[in-house]
Design an enzyme around this catalytic site. Structure first.
Site, short mmCIF file in Angstrom:
data_model
loop_
_atom_site.label_atom_id
_atom_site.label_comp_id
_atom_site.label_asym_id
_atom_site.label_seq_id
_atom_site.Cartn_x
_atom_site.Cartn_y
_atom_site.Cartn_z
N ASP A 73 -9.73 -10.62 -121.92
CA ASP A 73 -9.65 -11.26 -120.61
C ASP A 73 -8.21 -11.33 -120.10
O ASP A 73 -7.96 -11.23 -118.90
CB ASP A 73 -10.24 -12.67 -120.67
CG ASP A 73 -11.77 -12.65 -120.67
OD1 ASP A 73 -12.34 -11.55 -120.58
OD2 ASP A 73 -12.37 -13.73 -120.77
N ASN A 148 -7.49 -17.08 -113.00
CA ASN A 148 -8.03 -18.21 -113.76
C ASN A 148 -7.54 -19.55 -113.23
O ASN A 148 -8.32 -20.38 -112.78
CB ASN A 148 -7.65 -18.09 -115.24
CG ASN A 148 -8.75 -17.51 -116.09
OD1 ASN A 148 -9.83 -17.17 -115.60
ND2 ASN A 148 -8.48 -17.36 -117.37
#
Length: 290
Positions: A73, A148
């Site tokens: 990620d 994020n």
């Protein structure tokens, strides 16, 4: 339906020899199917003498229709901050740990690439990013995107920081804590989750503010509209005692009286998933739910 993607960018994880076999298999597949291939500097170490164009992430954005990101990620977060400005979709191959964003495993690589790139079968999902800027003495001194989260945090001493939080110019609170996580729905499975924040479905137009170790027990996470403009004002902070982190990868040192302006970025990133992608199945698998 036939694929609309012809120029494919391959983005690899930095300093990760474990991705070598996956990169080679991917590049061989793409060339066999007559795709034009661009590889970033981290993927280029593993392509051998294959006829690919070597470039950086910006070069991928300028020349490609789609980027295949091989790593975890973190590699996708890094790529997304650059590629969102080019409107390019990303498909992730997970060679990291949990892999909430990279949902194709190496053993599925060729079959999934066949579906996405040859058969044109896939799901497309938009995720919004945040844009943060630091204003000091009336001037912007630094800025960054984040897929994020944007995090105000202490970093070099065991001492809390004091700051005010405003949403759309309205004061929310003044707090003493170790910091604050401002997270997108995408980031709700990351640091915000560790801090006690809620899981937000990726399609929500919302932002969650999660305090980090607040000194007041009543200080709890807040979910606000995604269009909200969030301002953090640093009040009590020794020099270099606090930082701003974007996706845990971009770090900006802060000083007393700095203003941090956070808003939704206008351009989203598009993620490509396999046709059988199920968000809740992924949560069950990654979080060990029954």
């Amino acid at each position: 339906m036939p694929s609309v993607f012809r120029n494919i960018g391959v983005i690899g994880k930095q300093n990760a020899p474990a991705i070598a076999e996956t990169i080679k298999s991917l590049v061989d597949f793409l060339l066999e199917h007559s795709f034009t291939v661009y590889a970033n500097e981290h993927a280029s170490h593993y392509v051998g003498k294959a006829p690919v164009t070597l470039t950086d992430n910006h070069g991928v954005g300028q020349n490609c229709d789609l980027a295949v990101v091989v790593g975890g990620d973190g590699t996708i977060l890094n790529a997304a901050r650059t590629l969102c400005d080019y409107g390019m979709p990303i498909v992730g191959v997970n060679q990291g740990r949990l892999g909430f964003l990279a949902d194709i495993t190496p053993d599925q690589l060729l079959s999934r690439m066949q579906e996405v790139l040859v058969q044109g079968r896939y799901l497309m999902e938009e995720r919004f990013l945040l844009h943060a800027s630091v204003v000091r003495d009336g001037e912007s001194i630094a800025e960054s995107n984040a897929l994020n989260d944007v995090i105000l945090h202490k970093w070099n001493m065991a001492r809390m920081i004091e700051f005010d939080t405003y949403i759309n110019n309205q004061l929310v609170n003044s707090q003493r804590s170790d910091g604050l996580i401002v997270s997108t729905p995408t980031g709700s499975t990351a640091y915000a989750l560790s801090g006690g924040g809620p899981l937000l479905h990726p399609t929500l137009d919302a932002v969650v503010l999660v305090p980090i170790c607040p000194h007041t027990l009543s200080n709890r996470p807040i979910v606000v509209n995604g269009e909200s403009r969030i301002t953090l004002v640093v009040n009590d902070c020794y020099y270099d005692h606090a930082q701003l982190a974007c996706d845990g990868q971009i770090n900006i040192s802060l000083q007393q009286h700095d203003h941090i302006l956070i808003r939704k970025k206008e351009k989203p990133i598009r993620l490509i998933h396999p046709v059988n992608h199920d968000h809740f199945e992924m949560l069950r698998e990654k979080l060990g739910w029954g």
